[in-house]
Design an enzyme around this catalytic site. Structure first.
Site, PDB file in Angstrom:
ATOM      1  N   GLU A   1       0.829  -1.201   0.000  1.00  0.00           N
ATOM      2  CA  GLU A   1       0.000   0.000   0.000  1.00  0.00           C
ATOM      3  C   GLU A   1       0.867   1.256   0.000  1.00  0.00           C
ATOM      4  O   GLU A   1       1.935   1.300   0.616  1.00  0.00           O
ATOM      5  CB  GLU A   1      -0.929   0.005   1.216  1.00  0.00           C
ATOM      6  CG  GLU A   1      -1.979  -1.098   1.154  1.00  0.00           C
ATOM      7  CD  GLU A   1      -3.030  -1.007   2.237  1.00  0.00           C
ATOM      8  OE1 GLU A   1      -4.218  -1.262   1.942  1.00  0.00           O
ATOM      9  OE2 GLU A   1      -2.676  -0.673   3.399  1.00  0.00           O
TER      10      GLU A   1
ATOM     11  N   CYS B   1       3.567   8.720   0.797  1.00  0.00           N
ATOM     12  CA  CYS B   1       4.118   7.801   1.791  1.00  0.00           C
ATOM     13  C   CYS B   1       4.408   6.470   1.100  1.00  0.00           C
ATOM     14  O   CYS B   1       3.490   5.770   0.669  1.00  0.00           O
ATOM     15  CB  CYS B   1       3.125   7.626   2.930  1.00  0.00           C
ATOM     16  SG  CYS B   1       3.723   6.611   4.288  1.00  0.00           S
TER      17      CYS B   1
ATOM     18  N   CYS C   1       6.587  -6.529   7.522  1.00  0.00           N
ATOM     19  CA  CYS C   1       7.593  -5.895   8.380  1.00  0.00           C
ATOM     20  C   CYS C   1       8.083  -6.914   9.406  1.00  0.00           C
ATOM     21  O   CYS C   1       7.333  -7.804   9.820  1.00  0.00           O
ATOM     22  CB  CYS C   1       6.977  -4.687   9.093  1.00  0.00           C
ATOM     23  SG  CYS C   1       8.174  -3.638   9.949  1.00  0.00           S
TER      24      CYS C   1
ATOM     25  N   CYS D   1       6.130  -3.726  15.990  1.00  0.00           N
ATOM     26  CA  CYS D   1       5.793  -2.659  16.938  1.00  0.00           C
ATOM     27  C   CYS D   1       4.341  -2.871  17.378  1.00  0.00           C
ATOM     28  O   CYS D   1       3.446  -3.043  16.543  1.00  0.00           O
ATOM     29  CB  CYS D   1       5.976  -1.292  16.290  1.00  0.00           C
ATOM     30  SG  CYS D   1       7.688  -0.948  15.816  1.00  0.00           S
TER      31      CYS D   1
ATOM     32  N   CYS E   1       1.295  -0.858  15.891  1.00  0.00           N
ATOM     33  CA  CYS E   1       1.291  -0.653  14.432  1.00  0.00           C
ATOM     34  C   CYS E   1       0.612  -1.820  13.719  1.00  0.00           C
ATOM     35  O   CYS E   1       0.977  -2.986  13.928  1.00  0.00           O
ATOM     36  CB  CYS E   1       2.725  -0.496  13.934  1.00  0.00           C
ATOM     37  SG  CYS E   1       2.868  -0.208  12.160  1.00  0.00           S
TER      38      CYS E   1
ATOM     39  N   CYS F   1      -1.298   6.879   9.626  1.00  0.00           N
ATOM     40  CA  CYS F   1      -0.031   6.356  10.124  1.00  0.00           C
ATOM     41  C   CYS F   1      -0.257   5.103  10.951  1.00  0.00           C
ATOM     42  O   CYS F   1      -1.066   5.070  11.870  1.00  0.00           O
ATOM     43  CB  CYS F   1       0.653   7.435  10.971  1.00  0.00           C
ATOM     44  SG  CYS F   1       2.241   6.949  11.626  1.00  0.00           S
TER      45      CYS F   1
END
Length: 410
Positions: A123, A136, A143, A147, A150, A381
């Site tokens: 994305e 962005c 990933c 975190c 997230c 975010c």
């Protein structure tokens, strides 16, 4: 699950041959020197013409935004045909485009398989603002950092993106926004850098950019090349969760603005929120920031701090933040937490965020509160995620066997 394939029908064999046939390599993401080498190696351009032809292609790809060799009008028809036979400059597939009520856009891109994998999706988000537009960009599919606040961190790493795939996000976004010169613009005309719809890019999408350093470096150097996409390095920001060994290299070899995904002012809490802190604790991270090449009041580091209710949003936390960053030219971005399905965190109350910001401001640091954008399309975010998953070994081996079998057919 065991995969089985019926290789007895002509249709199956045709499908296998199609899957086994190598895809044409893309010229996007190659340096000028690599462009020239690829043209010579393919046998379609003599070595004495390589530099000139590479510059022509560079102009068409990065100044004019052409995604088909047929549109390169100052190259002969025969050479265009040869280029098309050997290479591609095509864009990735857009699976979905969503537009938020606030004008934010999110694209779901699909890239072809690499080796014996499956196609992957990532994305990319565009945020229009007064006087600028920020793209962005993602650097990985999934990933590794997990975190805890997230959404992207809940998707396991599938693979790194290539330089081509990183740049393709920028090129396609500019296509969709009408941000390249009109096809009727005379060749050689001066194309203004101001007034672009994509004026800034941030490496803050899916993935940790510094775990894909070489591809990210190459992509950002091409994006900031003055004879191509021509984005100022002061308008390119790379965000890291704290891969300390690569921070100095980022400043030395890429020279872009740096952002640190901080979110806590002590190791105990940061270990929980940003687990990479266990490997590179705050003392090492802050030392790397102080040593960042070119650091000054004109080139400040941005520290990103997500506001989590009753977790890291007290005035004591604000005091700890000021103490931690003392002496570092910095801006502190306060990010209201963006909820996502399944999270246990809540966003701090607005009054709490404002008090936190006032304390930081009074201590002499700029601390803008980032306006949440694109929440209604999960584009804010920490909300990005795709459905791509790493192929299990048994499935990958079965696919390899299928491709080999198909490739062996006469």
């Amino acid at each position: 699950m065991t995969l089985s394939f019926d290789l007895t029908t002509e249709g199956a064999r045709d499908a296998l041959r199609a899957r086994a046939a190598p895809e044409k390599p893309s010229l996007i993401g190659l340096t000028r020197a690599e462009l020239g080498e690829a043209l010579v190696a393919s046998g379609i351009v003599p070595e004495r013409q390589a530099k000139m032809r590479a510059q022509q292609l560079w102009h068409w790809m990065y100044v004019r935004g052409v995604s088909d060799f047929a549109g390169m009008f100052n190259i002969s028809k025969d050479l265009r045909a040869e280029l098309d036979k050997h290479f591609t400059v095509a864009r990735p597939e857009i699976v979905e485009e969503q537009i938020s009520s606030d004008g934010t856009r999110k694209w779901l891109f699909r890239f072809p398989p690499r080796g014996a994998g499956r196609p992957v999706e990532i994305e990319t988000v565009y945020i229009p603002e007064e006087g600028r537009g920020t793209l962005c960009i993602s650097s990985q599919v999934g990933c590794t950092l997990t975190c805890s606040f997230c959404h992207t961190g809940t998707q396991k790493l599938v693979r790194n993106l290539t330089t081509e795939e990183i740049l393709a996000q920028l090129l396609t976004a500019r296509d969709r926004l009408g941000d390249f010169p009109d096809r009727d613009t005379p060749d050689g005309a001066i194309v203004p850098a101001e007034g672009r719809k994509v004026s800034n890019i941030v490496m803050m999408g899916m993935g940790e950019p510094l775990y894909n350093f070489e591809a990210v470096k190459k992509a950002l150097l091409i994006a900031s090349d003055g004879d191509g996409l021509s984005l100022s390095k002061r308008r390119i920001t790379l965000s890291t969760s704290g891969v300390v060994p690569e921070i100095f290299r980022t400043g030395e070899e890429i020279g872009v603005m740096l952002a640190i995904s901080l979110h806590a002012t002590n190791d105990d809490l940061r270990d929980l929120l940003v687990p990479i802190n266990k490997k590179y604790p705050l003392k090492e991270l802050i030392a790397a920031c102080r040593a960042y090449p070119g650091l000054s009041n004109a080139k400040r580091i941005t520290f990103e701090y997500v506001m989590l209710k009753d977790v890291n949003d007290s005035i004591e936390d604000a005091k700890g933040l000021i103490k931690l960053l003392k002496g570092i030219p910095a801006k502190i971005n306060l990010i209201p937490f963006n909820p996502w399905p399944g999270t246990n965190y809540q966003c701090s109350d607005w009054e709490t965020i404002e008090k936190f910001a006032d304390y930081i401001n009074n201590a002499g640091y700029a601390s803008p509160i980032r306006t949440p954008r694109g929440r209604d399309i999960l584009a804010a975010c920490g909300q990005l995620k795709s459905e791509s998953e790493r192929m299990r070994k048994v499935d990958r081996l079965a696919l390899e066997a299928m491709m080999i079998a198909g490739h062996g057919e006469a």
